[in-house]
Design an enzyme around this catalytic site. Structure first.
Site, PDB file in Angstrom:
ATOM      1  N   ASP A 157      14.502 -15.724  51.659  1.00  0.00           N
ATOM      2  CA  ASP A 157      14.081 -17.124  51.725  1.00  0.00           C
ATOM      3  C   ASP A 157      15.224 -18.103  51.485  1.00  0.00           C
ATOM      4  OD1 ASP A 157      11.571 -16.079  52.025  1.00  0.00           O
ATOM      5  OD2 ASP A 157      10.675 -17.165  50.344  1.00  0.00           O
ATOM      6  N   HIS A 302      16.293 -13.742  48.156  1.00  0.00           N
ATOM      7  CA  HIS A 302      16.794 -15.040  48.601  1.00  0.00           C
ATOM      8  C   HIS A 302      18.214 -14.916  49.141  1.00  0.00           C
ATOM      9  CE1 HIS A 302      13.393 -16.019  45.993  1.00  0.00           C
ATOM     10  NE2 HIS A 302      13.304 -17.152  46.667  1.00  0.00           N
TER      11      HIS A 302
END
Length: 343
Positions: A157, A302
């Site tokens: 992400d 991430h």
């Protein structure tokens, strides 16, 4: 009478909270008591599935639900109900005014809900309000794949960025793994070349909003704009707009689900959270994955560096994670592949 056990005055700086049950689900909200009526933040009504917007010109909160459109002007003790047949707004008196409290519109909970065609009851012994929204919304939530197959999806992400994303891509390329990247529109604008590399190397992509806000805190029109602007940017940058969407923080309401469905996108969450954004070390991340992984799991990591390089542990863990899960018999696939295998 619809009241809670404790009350506060509008001039108080700290508001009390209460639980309101909507469609059998409890939700916490701040509230204000005014003339014996409960007022809640207008955006709280998104939990019912109502679309909630702000009309700057008329300083009104505008609701759409159950084929009804209603405006509540701030400072007024009436609602404006749109009559579609007559193509005009008709005034309906309310028992209390909609008010502005420190920049937030607070609306009369019971009166507004009923005007929108919802059923409201109050249980005095529980000091709790129950709302049946009567809004039917097709569920849109994907957090794990078919558990009969030993598939796992790696997802990343918040990127792309120019520090961690190339490192992640290098590792995935070396290991022959395709992952799924949920990208932020602003970041795509900053790093279009890296965005193109993600697609060129066969990875899946998903929309992660334009600026990474908490969707619960936005007007419905702003939510739609966050998604559509990112879709348009991806279309211009890499030639396609994804069908997958992941709300920032995994935060959304029933009203967001209405928008997801209207836009034809799949709300895609996760089942294993590595918490790598918090600066966890490689061993902590690997331990989390091994404890929580299962066939069909979606792993959240991430790939964006903000003020501090907190993802060093994540990129250190990644090649080990791939090797160790493969040793356990797992096969890595993109989220789209995992979703397609459900059909």
């Amino acid at each position: 009478m619809f009241t809670f056990q404790t009350s506060v005055l509008a001039q108080d700086s700290m508001l009390d909270e209460a639980t309101v049950v909507i469609d059998n689900q409890p939700f916490e909200t701040e509230y204000i008591m005014n003339e014996g009526h409960v007022l809640v933040p207008a955006l709280f009504m998104k939990h019912t599935g109502a679309l909630v917007n702000w009309n700057e010109q008329y300083e009104s909160v505008v609701f759409q639900a159950n084929e009804k459109k209603m405006a509540l002007p701030v400072g007024k003790d009436y609602a404006e109900i749109y009559n579609e047949k007559k193509n005009q707004w008709e005034r309906q008196p309310l028992p209390v005014k909609t008010i502005d409290y420190e920049g937030t519109a607070f609306i009369p909970l019971v009166a507004a809900s009923r005007e929108l065609g919802m059923d409201v009851t109050y249980h005095s012994q529980q000091a709790r309000t129950y709302i049946q929204s009567n809004i039917q919304v097709t569920p849109n939530h994907f957090a794990q794949g078919n558990t009969s197959e030993k598939l796992v999806a790696l997802t990343f992400d918040d990127g792309p960025d120019q520090h961690y994303t190339p490192i992640v891509l290098d590792i995935l390329k070396e290991k022959g793994v395709h992952a799924t990247f949920f990208v932020v529109g602003q970041q795509v604008m900053i790093s279009p070349t890296i965005m193109q590399r993600i697609v060129d190397e066969g990875h899946g992509i998903g929309n992660h909003s334009w600026g990474h806000p908490n969707l619960k805190e936005l007007w419905s029109s702003e939510v739609r704009e966050e998604i559509q602007l990112t879709q348009e940017t991806l279309q211009k940058t890499v030639g396609r707009a994804p069908m997958l969407f992941r709300p920032p923080y995994g935060s959304y309401t029933k009203a967001e689900t209405v928008i997801f469905n209207e836009l034809g996108i799949k709300n895609t969450l996760w089942s294993v959270d590595t918490l790598d954004w918090s600066g966890q070390g490689a061993e902590q991340i690997l331990d989390t994955v091994h404890r929580q992984v299962f066939p069909g799991a979606i792993i959240l990591q991430h790939n964006f560096q903000a003020d501090e390089p907190l993802l060093d542990g994540s990129v250190e863990a990644l090649p080990k994670m791939i090797d160790e899960l493969r040793e356990k018999g797992y096969k890595f696939v993109t989220l789209q592949t995992m979703i397609d295998r459900q059909r």
